[in-house]
Write a protein that holds these residues in place. Structure first.
Motif, PDB file in Angstrom:
ATOM      1  N   UNK A 103      -8.644   0.413 -19.208  1.00 16.36           N
ATOM      2  CA  UNK A 103      -8.367   1.554 -18.652  1.00 16.36           C
ATOM      3  C   UNK A 103      -8.460   1.445 -17.055  1.00 16.36           C
ATOM      4  N   UNK A 104      -9.416   0.729 -16.615  1.00 16.01           N
ATOM      5  CA  UNK A 104      -9.578   0.753 -15.251  1.00 16.01           C
ATOM      6  C   UNK A 104      -8.512   0.042 -14.525  1.00 16.01           C
ATOM      7  N   UNK A 105      -7.947  -1.155 -15.238  1.00 12.48           N
ATOM      8  CA  UNK A 105      -6.654  -1.789 -14.860  1.00 12.48           C
ATOM      9  C   UNK A 105      -5.459  -1.024 -15.030  1.00 12.48           C
ATOM     10  N   UNK A 106      -5.249  -0.152 -15.948  1.00 13.63           N
ATOM     11  CA  UNK A 106      -4.360   0.620 -16.148  1.00 13.63           C
ATOM     12  C   UNK A 106      -4.142   1.603 -15.077  1.00 13.63           C
ATOM     13  N   UNK A 107      -5.337   2.058 -14.736  1.00 15.53           N
ATOM     14  CA  UNK A 107      -5.418   3.250 -13.415  1.00 15.53           C
ATOM     15  C   UNK A 107      -5.285   2.591 -12.147  1.00 15.53           C
ATOM     16  N   UNK A 108      -5.535   1.278 -12.153  1.00 12.83           N
ATOM     17  CA  UNK A 108      -5.275   0.545 -10.722  1.00 12.83           C
ATOM     18  C   UNK A 108      -3.988   0.177 -10.633  1.00 12.83           C
ATOM     19  N   UNK A 109      -3.205  -0.524 -11.842  1.00 14.48           N
ATOM     20  CA  UNK A 109      -1.726  -1.100 -11.679  1.00 14.48           C
ATOM     21  C   UNK A 109      -0.915  -0.287 -12.229  1.00 14.48           C
ATOM     22  N   UNK A 110      -1.229   0.687 -13.017  1.00 16.08           N
ATOM     23  CA  UNK A 110      -0.284   1.512 -13.548  1.00 16.08           C
ATOM     24  C   UNK A 110       0.363   0.797 -15.266  1.00 16.08           C
ATOM     25  N   UNK A 111       1.387   1.316 -15.590  1.00 13.76           N
ATOM     26  CA  UNK A 111       2.080   0.554 -16.839  1.00 13.76           C
ATOM     27  C   UNK A 111       2.442  -0.819 -16.408  1.00 13.76           C
ATOM     28  N   UNK A 112       1.973  -1.709 -16.776  1.00 13.41           N
ATOM     29  CA  UNK A 112       2.612  -3.253 -16.394  1.00 13.41           C
ATOM     30  C   UNK A 112       2.733  -3.945 -17.680  1.00 13.41           C
ATOM     31  N   UNK A 113       2.461  -3.251 -18.986  1.00 14.29           N
ATOM     32  CA  UNK A 113       2.543  -3.861 -20.408  1.00 14.29           C
ATOM     33  C   UNK A 113       1.163  -4.014 -20.832  1.00 14.29           C
ATOM     34  N   UNK A 114       1.170  -3.701 -22.269  1.00 13.48           N
ATOM     35  CA  UNK A 114      -0.090  -3.622 -22.974  1.00 13.48           C
ATOM     36  C   UNK A 114      -0.353  -5.195 -22.882  1.00 13.48           C
ATOM     37  N   UNK A 115       0.324  -6.424 -23.253  1.00 13.04           N
ATOM     38  CA  UNK A 115       0.050  -7.853 -23.051  1.00 13.04           C
ATOM     39  C   UNK A 115      -0.846  -8.018 -21.990  1.00 13.04           C
ATOM     40  N   UNK A 116      -0.069  -7.813 -20.927  1.00 11.37           N
ATOM     41  CA  UNK A 116      -0.491  -8.183 -19.436  1.00 11.37           C
ATOM     42  C   UNK A 116      -1.936  -7.453 -19.175  1.00 11.37           C
ATOM     43  N   UNK A 117      -2.054  -6.093 -19.542  1.00 11.97           N
ATOM     44  CA  UNK A 117      -3.359  -5.530 -19.352  1.00 11.97           C
ATOM     45  C   UNK A 117      -4.370  -6.104 -20.170  1.00 11.97           C
ATOM     46  N   UNK A 118      -4.130  -6.520 -21.565  1.00  8.41           N
ATOM     47  CA  UNK A 118      -4.949  -6.981 -22.244  1.00  8.41           C
ATOM     48  C   UNK A 118      -5.568  -8.309 -21.529  1.00  8.41           C
ATOM     49  N   UNK A 119      -4.518  -9.121 -21.346  1.00  9.31           N
ATOM     50  CA  UNK A 119      -4.917 -10.516 -20.602  1.00  9.31           C
ATOM     51  C   UNK A 119      -5.821 -10.444 -19.368  1.00  9.31           C
ATOM     52  N   UNK A 120      -5.214  -9.426 -18.424  1.00 10.68           N
ATOM     53  CA  UNK A 120      -6.145  -9.364 -17.157  1.00 10.68           C
ATOM     54  C   UNK A 120      -7.679  -8.744 -17.553  1.00 10.68           C
ATOM     55  N   UNK A 121      -7.703  -7.776 -18.653  1.00 11.11           N
ATOM     56  CA  UNK A 121      -8.976  -7.186 -18.905  1.00 11.11           C
ATOM     57  C   UNK A 121      -9.764  -8.647 -19.570  1.00 11.11           C
ATOM     58  N   UNK A 122      -9.293  -9.412 -20.334  1.00 12.05           N
ATOM     59  CA  UNK A 122      -9.976 -10.445 -20.981  1.00 12.05           C
ATOM     60  C   UNK A 122     -10.316 -11.291 -20.035  1.00 12.05           C
ATOM     61  N   UNK A 123      -9.543 -11.591 -18.996  1.00 12.33           N
ATOM     62  CA  UNK A 123      -9.942 -12.651 -17.801  1.00 12.33           C
ATOM     63  C   UNK A 123     -11.129 -11.952 -17.028  1.00 12.33           C
ATOM     64  N   UNK A 124     -11.105 -10.636 -16.754  1.00 14.68           N
ATOM     65  CA  UNK A 124     -12.244  -9.994 -15.912  1.00 14.68           C
ATOM     66  C   UNK A 124     -13.488 -10.132 -16.920  1.00 14.68           C
ATOM     67  N   UNK A 125     -13.606 -10.016 -18.180  1.00 17.19           N
ATOM     68  CA  UNK A 125     -14.755 -10.405 -19.025  1.00 17.19           C
ATOM     69  C   UNK A 125     -15.054 -11.695 -19.048  1.00 17.19           C
TER      70      UNK A 125
END
Length: 111
Positions: free
Chosen positions: A37-59
């Protein structure tokens, strides 16, 4: 094996877990959803997979930082234990020397 349904980015996912771990898994999913949700609010709709990968990298980045902190704390603890052992050895040695000096100054009477 238990199953729970978790929500990530508004999508439902059915997942299996060990009995009794349902609440734990749900909590983890909620935390991960916050990253997405944080990434989505920061970057908008950039794709489910990309959001998930970015969130995974943050974790993983947070996990890496926590592991570094744990290793540093373990080293501090280990050093403290070594210091305690050294101090104990020195104190025992000093007590032995004091006892020897006391015996020279005022020897104990023989029985």
């Amino acid at each position: 094996m238990a199953t729970v349904t978790v929500t990530i980015d508004g999508k439902l996912y059915r997942m299996a877990c060990d009995e009794g771990q349902e609440q734990h898994l749900t909590g983890l999913a909620e935390r991960f959803d916050q990253y997405v949700g944080h990434l989505k609010s920061s970057f908008g709709e950039i794709g489910d997979v990309r959001l998930t990968v970015m969130a995974g990298i943050m974790v993983m980045d947070e996990l890496n930082e926590m592991q570094k902190r744990v290793r540093a704390l373990e080293e501090v603890s280990s050093q403290a234990n070594r210091n305690d052992a050294t101090i104990s050895h020195v104190l025992n040695d000093m007590a032995h020397r004091i006892e020897q000096l006391a015996n020279r100054i005022a020897p104990r009477p023989s029985s």
